[in-house]
Design an enzyme around this catalytic site. Structure first.
Site, PDB file in Angstrom:
ATOM      1  N   GLY A 132      -8.465  -7.955   4.063  1.00 38.66           N
ATOM      2  CA  GLY A 132      -9.427  -7.916   5.156  1.00 38.66           C
ATOM      3  C   GLY A 132     -10.720  -7.283   4.698  1.00 38.66           C
ATOM      4  O   GLY A 132     -11.043  -7.261   3.514  1.00 38.66           O
ATOM      5  N   TRP A 163       0.503  -4.838   2.642  1.00 42.52           N
ATOM      6  CA  TRP A 163      -0.836  -4.934   2.075  1.00 42.52           C
ATOM      7  C   TRP A 163      -1.641  -5.904   2.925  1.00 42.52           C
ATOM      8  O   TRP A 163      -1.254  -7.044   3.134  1.00 42.52           O
ATOM      9  CB  TRP A 163      -0.804  -5.405   0.624  1.00 42.52           C
ATOM     10  CG  TRP A 163      -2.174  -5.411   0.023  1.00 42.52           C
ATOM     11  CD1 TRP A 163      -3.057  -6.444  -0.024  1.00 42.52           C
ATOM     12  CD2 TRP A 163      -2.823  -4.289  -0.578  1.00 42.52           C
ATOM     13  NE1 TRP A 163      -4.222  -6.049  -0.626  1.00 42.52           N
ATOM     14  CE2 TRP A 163      -4.112  -4.729  -0.980  1.00 42.52           C
ATOM     15  CE3 TRP A 163      -2.452  -2.970  -0.817  1.00 42.52           C
ATOM     16  CZ2 TRP A 163      -5.018  -3.883  -1.608  1.00 42.52           C
ATOM     17  CZ3 TRP A 163      -3.364  -2.137  -1.455  1.00 42.52           C
ATOM     18  CH2 TRP A 163      -4.624  -2.601  -1.836  1.00 42.52           C
ATOM     19  N   MET A 164      -2.762  -5.426   3.430  1.00 40.64           N
ATOM     20  CA  MET A 164      -3.538  -6.211   4.378  1.00 40.64           C
ATOM     21  C   MET A 164      -4.871  -6.611   3.760  1.00 40.64           C
ATOM     22  O   MET A 164      -5.713  -5.765   3.469  1.00 40.64           O
ATOM     23  CB  MET A 164      -3.779  -5.392   5.655  1.00 40.64           C
ATOM     24  CG  MET A 164      -4.321  -6.200   6.815  1.00 40.64           C
ATOM     25  SD  MET A 164      -3.144  -7.418   7.435  1.00 40.64           S
ATOM     26  CE  MET A 164      -1.788  -6.361   7.960  1.00 40.64           C
ATOM     27  N   ASP A 203     -12.469  11.188  11.636  1.00 42.65           N
ATOM     28  CA  ASP A 203     -13.397  10.637  10.634  1.00 42.65           C
ATOM     29  C   ASP A 203     -13.610   9.160  10.924  1.00 42.65           C
ATOM     30  O   ASP A 203     -13.116   8.289  10.201  1.00 42.65           O
ATOM     31  CB  ASP A 203     -12.853  10.838   9.220  1.00 42.65           C
ATOM     32  CG  ASP A 203     -13.827  10.357   8.149  1.00 42.65           C
ATOM     33  OD1 ASP A 203     -15.014  10.125   8.468  1.00 42.65           O
ATOM     34  OD2 ASP A 203     -13.399  10.190   6.992  1.00 42.65           O
ATOM     35  N   PHE A 215       0.871  -1.180   0.000  1.00 49.47           N
ATOM     36  CA  PHE A 215       0.000   0.000   0.000  1.00 49.47           C
ATOM     37  C   PHE A 215       0.901   1.220   0.000  1.00 49.47           C
ATOM     38  O   PHE A 215       1.688   1.422   0.933  1.00 49.47           O
ATOM     39  CB  PHE A 215      -0.900  -0.028   1.235  1.00 49.47           C
ATOM     40  CG  PHE A 215      -1.821   1.153   1.341  1.00 49.47           C
ATOM     41  CD1 PHE A 215      -2.992   1.220   0.594  1.00 49.47           C
ATOM     42  CD2 PHE A 215      -1.533   2.207   2.199  1.00 49.47           C
ATOM     43  CE1 PHE A 215      -3.849   2.303   0.697  1.00 49.47           C
ATOM     44  CE2 PHE A 215      -2.381   3.300   2.319  1.00 49.47           C
ATOM     45  CZ  PHE A 215      -3.545   3.347   1.560  1.00 49.47           C
TER      46      PHE A 215
END
Length: 266
Positions: free
Chosen positions: A72, A69-70, A158, A32
């Site tokens: 999920g 990079w996950m 947020d 990412f």
């Protein structure tokens, strides 16, 4: 965009982002990629976001970071009341490392007075004259939280359920930190509670967040920020022409204004 990575890398923009996030692919490796996000290092150390792999300075002068990079999924709305959520949010709000780093990189310090001014600035004349909104806004202006700035903490800003990532190994992360500020943690808490926590569960949820040490002061501050959150939502919905959402929040604000949100144990 050409990020000047070595040969073999394919860089793809991530849908829905603001143009600063990409997926980097090189053979079987995926990362990412994020431009100009110096806060990620501290977030990674605290295990708030997926692991930071490397940081590089590009020819353009931009800083590029690569995270693990996950795979999920985002949390569902009904999962936002979980203990995992309260625990992670508590860690964010009580991390000296995150606070130190965000201050070092020029993180904005936001007071109740400044947030209230955001509501009044450019406010539609119809909303300004609305009896309920006028009454609530005047109440908030007359009785602002007095938390010492030294007790302000890192706030995400947020807390939409789509910013909570549950990995395949059941590890929870809080991502998308572009709105991070230094402020009263009650701001973050009220934002999440207004969106996802049933009204009759507020005391229980907040007491869970506070690890059983819930104080009257925190309850009062959450109540103040909850009303301000609804005012800001009403203003935003009006500006976007989302009148159904605006009216829903006016109804909710009316309910909030007629009684204390925290009274004993509920």
């Amino acid at each position: 965009m050409n990020l000047n990575l070595e040969n073999g890398w394919q860089v793809l923009p991530i849908d829905g982002d603001t143009g600063t996030a990409y997926m980097g692919i090189n053979k079987d490796e995926r990362v990412f990629l994020k431009r100009n996000s110096p806060f990620l290092a501290a977030l990674s150390i605290e295990h708030i976001v997926p692991r930071l792999i490397w940081t590089r300075t590009m020819v353009s002068g931009d800083t590029l970071t690569a995270q693990e990079w996950m795979n999920g999924r985002c949390l569902a709305k009904d999962e936002m009341c979980s203990e995992d959520v309260t625990s992670l949010l508590y860690r964010v709000h009580h991390s000296e490392l995150l606070k130190k780093m965000l201050l070092q990189i020029g993180g904005q310090i936001v007071t109740p007075y400044e947030l209230l001014n955001r509501y009044f600035r450019g406010l539609d004349s119809d909303l300004r004259r609305h009896p309920l909104l006028k009454s609530v806004a005047n109440q908030l202006r007359a009785c602002q939280p007095e938390l010492e700035r030294s007790n302000y903490e890192v706030c995400h800003g947020d807390l939409n359920h789509k910013n909570w990532l549950m990995s395949e190994s059941e590890k929870l992360y809080l991502v998308d930190w572009e709105s991070a500020i230094i402020a009263d943690p009650a701001m973050d808490i009220s934002m999440l509670m207004c969106q996802y926590v049933p009204r009759n569960s507020w005391y229980q949820w907040l007491n869970q967040y506070a690890k059983g040490n819930l104080t009257e002061d925190l309850c009062e501050r959450v109540e103040w920020y909850a009303k301000l959150y609804l005012l800001l939502n009403i203003k935003n919905s009006r500006m976007r022409g989302r009148f159904h959402e605006m009216n829903q929040d006016i109804v909710k604000l009316n309910e909030f204004s007629n009684k204390k949100l925290f009274n004993g144990k509920g």
